[in-house]
Design an enzyme around this catalytic site. Structure first.
Site, PDB file in Angstrom:
ATOM      1  N   TYR A   1      -2.405  -1.142  10.453  1.00  9.23           N
ATOM      2  CA  TYR A   1      -2.542  -1.604   9.045  1.00  9.23           C
ATOM      3  C   TYR A   1      -1.048  -0.845   8.486  1.00  9.23           C
ATOM      4  CZ  TYR A   1      -3.788  -1.158   4.296  1.00  9.23           C
ATOM      5  OH  TYR A   1      -4.135  -1.132   2.863  1.00  9.23           O
TER       6      TYR A   1
ATOM      7  N   SER B   1       0.959  -1.340  -0.046  1.00  8.85           N
ATOM      8  CA  SER B   1      -0.015  -0.055  -0.022  1.00  8.85           C
ATOM      9  C   SER B   1       0.952   1.268  -0.003  1.00  8.85           C
ATOM     10  CB  SER B   1      -0.876   0.019   1.362  1.00  8.85           C
ATOM     11  OG  SER B   1      -1.256   1.265   1.424  1.00  8.85           O
TER      12      SER B   1
HETATM   13  C1  BGC Z   1      -6.105   1.699   2.480  1.00  5.56           C
HETATM   14  C2  BGC Z   1      -7.254   2.588   2.499  1.00  5.56           C
HETATM   15  C3  BGC Z   1      -6.928   3.954   1.916  1.00  5.56           C
HETATM   16  C4  BGC Z   1      -5.840   4.110   0.906  1.00  5.56           C
HETATM   17  C5  BGC Z   1      -5.531   5.284   0.657  1.00  5.56           C
HETATM   18  C6  BGC Z   1      -5.312   1.998   1.212  1.00  5.56           C
HETATM   19  O1  BGC Z   1      -4.258   1.100   1.327  1.00  5.56           O
HETATM   20  O2  BGC Z   1      -6.495   0.189   2.631  1.00  5.56           O
HETATM   21  O3  BGC Z   1      -8.058   2.539   3.639  1.00  5.56           O
HETATM   22  O4  BGC Z   1      -7.897   4.876   1.814  1.00  5.56           O
HETATM   23  O5  BGC Z   1      -4.899   3.267   1.115  1.00  5.56           O
HETATM   24  O6  BGC Z   1      -4.893   6.273   1.625  1.00  5.56           O
END
Ligand code: BGC
Length: 255
Positions: free
Chosen positions: A156, A143
């Protein structure tokens, strides 16, 4: 079809980004192992779509946060196809809870599904690839938050930061075996994980205005990058993350 005859495992493969990855790898000719934990009917439907693209596919129910279940997943893949060429560690969850009130159970769930599964998924994939010979590709779906803070989603971010170092370190360690380990870092993607944002017009407007391209990604826009990284054209990319984020990490109000 650049992935003709390759065998790919996609964890969390029956929804969201994982589903799009399954279809794109299949479109490129790969045979697919769809890992899932819930909604067998969604897996069955997806299997039909993969068959329609002319590829072979199996669905395997396995909770990838448990190493024993990951081992079953690999055993099923090797039994069906004899090998594994591409491992996509995609399964992921988030709690969107503050560091002030995240519980131990929430923390463990996020770390186990996101990071522990990617660690042992990488280990098992590498063991199989070394045994069969010829190298392979391990793609970790991280991410933007492997590097970019998301206040209110600390566990996360921590799990994705761990995947960043997993990608770098395993990539270096496995390079002598021609196993390439790459991270794909999506920004905001229109998938079930972002449902609460998409259903809240004010939040969605705020999110879109923070993205230089002005919109969330479609899952297919992440899947095409994964397919590229799994193919011959990406033979010199390893131990790093490629971001597909519409520019969000560089977003600046210009002040
Ligand atoms: C997350 C989302 C978030 C996005 C952008 C993703 O990895 O799961 O919750 O909105 O990143 O920030």
């Amino acid at each position: 079809m650049s992935l003709k005859g390759k065998v790919a495992i996609v964890t969390g493969g029956n929804s969201g980004i994982g589903l799009a990855i399954v279809l794109e790898l299949a479109r490129q000719g790969a045979n697919i192992v769809i890992d899932y934990v819930a909604h067998p009917e969604a897996t069955e439907e997806l299997e039909k779509q993969v068959h329609a693209l002319g590829d072979c596919v199996i669905g395997v129910k396995a909770d990838v946060s448990q190493v024993a279940e990951l081992q079953n997943l690999f055993a099923a893949a090797v039994k069906e196809f004899g090998r594994v060429d591409i491992m996509v560690n995609n399964a992921g969850v988030e709690t969107r809870t503050s560091i002030l009130d995240t519980t131990e159970a929430q923390y463990e769930k996020v770390m186990n599904i996101n990071l522990k599964s990617a660690f042992f998924g990488t280990q098992l994939a590498a063991q199989q690839m070394i045994q069969q010979g010829g190298g392979g590709r391990i793609i970790n779906i991280t991410s933007v938050h492997e590097d970019w803070p998301m206040p209110g989603n600390t566990a996360y971010c921590l799990s994705k930061g761990g995947m960043r170092m997993l990608t770098r370190t395993a990539g270096v360690e496995l390079a002598p075996h021609n196993i390439l380990v790459v991270g794909v870092g999506p920004g905001a993607v229109a998938t079930p994980i972002n449902q609460s944002t998409m259903q809240n017009p004010e939040l969605l407007r705020k999110l879109n205005s923070a993205i230089p391209l002005g919109r969330m990604a479609r899952p297919e826009e992440i899947a095409t990058l994964v397919a590229f990284l799994a193919g011959d054209g990406a033979s010199y990319i390893s131990s790093t993350t490629i971001f597909a984020d519409g520019g969000i990490m560089q977003s600046s109000p210009g002040l």
